[in-house]
Design a protein around this motif. Sequence first.
Motif, PDB file in Angstrom:
ATOM      1  N   LYS A 142       0.814  -1.219   0.000  1.00 42.92           N
ATOM      2  CA  LYS A 142       0.000   0.000   0.000  1.00 42.92           C
ATOM      3  C   LYS A 142       0.844   1.263   0.000  1.00 42.92           C
ATOM      4  O   LYS A 142       1.904   1.322   0.625  1.00 42.92           O
ATOM      5  N   ASN A 143       0.371   2.261  -0.717  1.00 40.87           N
ATOM      6  CA  ASN A 143       0.890   3.624  -0.604  1.00 40.87           C
ATOM      7  C   ASN A 143       0.085   4.276   0.510  1.00 40.87           C
ATOM      8  O   ASN A 143      -1.098   4.584   0.336  1.00 40.87           O
ATOM      9  N   HIS A 158       2.821   8.239   2.980  1.00 38.61           N
ATOM     10  CA  HIS A 158       4.155   8.611   3.469  1.00 38.61           C
ATOM     11  C   HIS A 158       5.227   7.637   2.991  1.00 38.61           C
ATOM     12  O   HIS A 158       6.407   7.962   3.012  1.00 38.61           O
ATOM     13  N   SER A 159       4.822   6.429   2.605  1.00 36.97           N
ATOM     14  CA  SER A 159       5.770   5.398   2.206  1.00 36.97           C
ATOM     15  C   SER A 159       5.016   4.291   1.497  1.00 36.97           C
ATOM     16  O   SER A 159       3.796   4.357   1.324  1.00 36.97           O
ATOM     17  N   VAL A 160       5.739   3.270   1.078  1.00 35.50           N
ATOM     18  CA  VAL A 160       5.122   2.022   0.637  1.00 35.50           C
ATOM     19  C   VAL A 160       5.301   1.025   1.771  1.00 35.50           C
ATOM     20  O   VAL A 160       6.367   0.925   2.374  1.00 35.50           O
ATOM     21  N   ARG A 194       3.827   0.274  -9.644  1.00 35.97           N
ATOM     22  CA  ARG A 194       3.055   0.920 -10.704  1.00 35.97           C
ATOM     23  C   ARG A 194       1.566   0.986 -10.376  1.00 35.97           C
ATOM     24  O   ARG A 194       0.857   1.841 -10.894  1.00 35.97           O
ATOM     25  N   SER A 195       1.130   0.066  -9.508  1.00 37.43           N
ATOM     26  CA  SER A 195      -0.303  -0.008  -9.173  1.00 37.43           C
ATOM     27  C   SER A 195      -0.678   0.785  -7.937  1.00 37.43           C
ATOM     28  O   SER A 195      -1.852   0.814  -7.556  1.00 37.43           O
ATOM     29  N   ILE A 196       0.306   1.422  -7.295  1.00 43.70           N
ATOM     30  CA  ILE A 196       0.001   2.151  -6.054  1.00 43.70           C
ATOM     31  C   ILE A 196       0.560   3.569  -6.125  1.00 43.70           C
ATOM     32  O   ILE A 196       1.052   4.099  -5.138  1.00 43.70           O
ATOM     33  N   GLN A 197       0.462   4.182  -7.297  1.00 49.79           N
ATOM     34  CA  GLN A 197       1.029   5.516  -7.480  1.00 49.79           C
ATOM     35  C   GLN A 197       0.432   6.546  -6.528  1.00 49.79           C
ATOM     36  O   GLN A 197       1.137   7.391  -5.988  1.00 49.79           O
ATOM     37  N   ASN A 198      -0.865   6.467  -6.300  1.00 48.50           N
ATOM     38  CA  ASN A 198      -1.559   7.482  -5.497  1.00 48.50           C
ATOM     39  C   ASN A 198      -1.787   7.009  -4.067  1.00 48.50           C
ATOM     40  O   ASN A 198      -1.848   5.810  -3.793  1.00 48.50           O
ATOM     41  N   THR A 199      -1.925   7.967  -3.157  1.00 46.73           N
ATOM     42  CA  THR A 199      -2.169   7.659  -1.749  1.00 46.73           C
ATOM     43  C   THR A 199      -3.391   6.765  -1.591  1.00 46.73           C
ATOM     44  O   THR A 199      -4.414   6.979  -2.237  1.00 46.73           O
ATOM     45  N   PHE A 243       2.626  11.660  -2.989  1.00 43.19           N
ATOM     46  CA  PHE A 243       2.026  12.007  -1.707  1.00 43.19           C
ATOM     47  C   PHE A 243       0.530  12.278  -1.911  1.00 43.19           C
ATOM     48  O   PHE A 243       0.051  12.341  -3.043  1.00 43.19           O
ATOM     49  N   HIS A 244      -0.164  12.495  -0.813  1.00 45.22           N
ATOM     50  CA  HIS A 244      -1.607  12.724  -0.904  1.00 45.22           C
ATOM     51  C   HIS A 244      -1.966  13.961  -1.711  1.00 45.22           C
ATOM     52  O   HIS A 244      -3.051  14.058  -2.290  1.00 45.22           O
ATOM     53  N   ASP A 245      -1.037  14.942  -1.793  1.00 47.55           N
ATOM     54  CA  ASP A 245      -1.307  16.162  -2.538  1.00 47.55           C
ATOM     55  C   ASP A 245      -0.898  16.051  -4.005  1.00 47.55           C
ATOM     56  O   ASP A 245      -0.957  17.030  -4.758  1.00 47.55           O
ATOM     57  N   GLY A 246      -0.487  14.847  -4.408  1.00 51.50           N
ATOM     58  CA  GLY A 246      -0.127  14.630  -5.796  1.00 51.50           C
ATOM     59  C   GLY A 246       1.330  14.919  -6.123  1.00 51.50           C
ATOM     60  O   GLY A 246       1.776  14.663  -7.244  1.00 51.50           O
ATOM     61  N   LYS A 247       2.069  15.463  -5.162  1.00 54.88           N
ATOM     62  CA  LYS A 247       3.484  15.741  -5.397  1.00 54.88           C
ATOM     63  C   LYS A 247       4.288  14.437  -5.368  1.00 54.88           C
ATOM     64  O   LYS A 247       3.881  13.471  -4.719  1.00 54.88           O
ATOM     65  N   PRO A 248       5.429  14.396  -6.061  1.00 55.08           N
ATOM     66  CA  PRO A 248       6.245  13.176  -6.056  1.00 55.08           C
ATOM     67  C   PRO A 248       6.646  12.780  -4.640  1.00 55.08           C
ATOM     68  O   PRO A 248       7.050  13.624  -3.837  1.00 55.08           O
TER      69      PRO A 248
END
Length: 306
Positions: free
Chosen positions: A85-86, A89-91, A187-192, A256-261
């Motif tokens: 999971k993303n 804050h981390s994977v 690749r499947s957990i790009q977003n929070t 991150f949750h705000d879409g930033k890398p």
Amino acid sequence: MRCLLSAYLLPLILHSCTGADWCYQTQVSCDSHCKGPDQWSKVNADCGKNRQSPINIVTKKTKLDERLTPFKFTGYQSVFDSTMKNNGHSVQVSIPITATVSGGNLEETYKAVQFHLHWGTDGGPGSEHTIDGEQYPMELHIVHMKQRYNRLEDALRDPSGVAVLGFFYEESSSSNRKYDLFTHGLRSIQNTNGNTTLRKVSLNQLIPPESNMTNYYRYDGSLTTPGCTEAVVWTVFENPIPLDREQLRAFSTLKFHDGKPMVGTFRPVQPRNGRVVYRSSSAAIAASAVLILASICAAFGLSRPN
């Protein structure tokens, strides 16, 4: 049910944002409202205490401890499927099997609950702990708690209730095929809150062979995210895990949750405040060999004619 609840709560507490207030330094900006690492004590007072992690390990100041013998791992070879999971804050990957670690002067047997990672930007410096000021590209934390506890709350009230095994990564010229499924899963957990199933993985395949895990450092510290609870027995291994550049860079594609890398996911090193860092006897032998070699080289250089 209690065991399942503790396993579920551990990642939440380890990465609890106490009101979604805390963030890493790379997330701090003029328009952000989160508190970076230098202000985490405002999020949770424990983050300002005197036994915080991570730290810079100064090898020449470490103290040999003959009790730091090789560990005994049970269940680390077992293959399992789990959720990756993303978490914003981390994977993070939960460990649904019984895998334990003992020996190495640990007070008791500890059971593995989850693992997560900390990294830099596109394979650049990103480990949390540093060795003589050197920051590795990434760091793996396998989180355990004392086997006798059914609730994480109880383990966190014990000054040695949690044991974390920390492993560094280094850039390699060839890919580490044992990590293919893991890096592909990113690749499947790009977003929070994105999650995927990580199949047929074992803890053994993610870490160095046992024969390469006799060199390590030990100190008493804390969780490295708020609430920064000082209940962690830290073991930081010397020998790094190899990944190639592309494998390391894959982690920086998360957001991150705000879409930033999601980059720079590490807490800066904290003051040691008089704590002693111990080294295993194998680490001492390795360090001595390096010092002897350096002395020989220095003597040879000094004795050469100009």
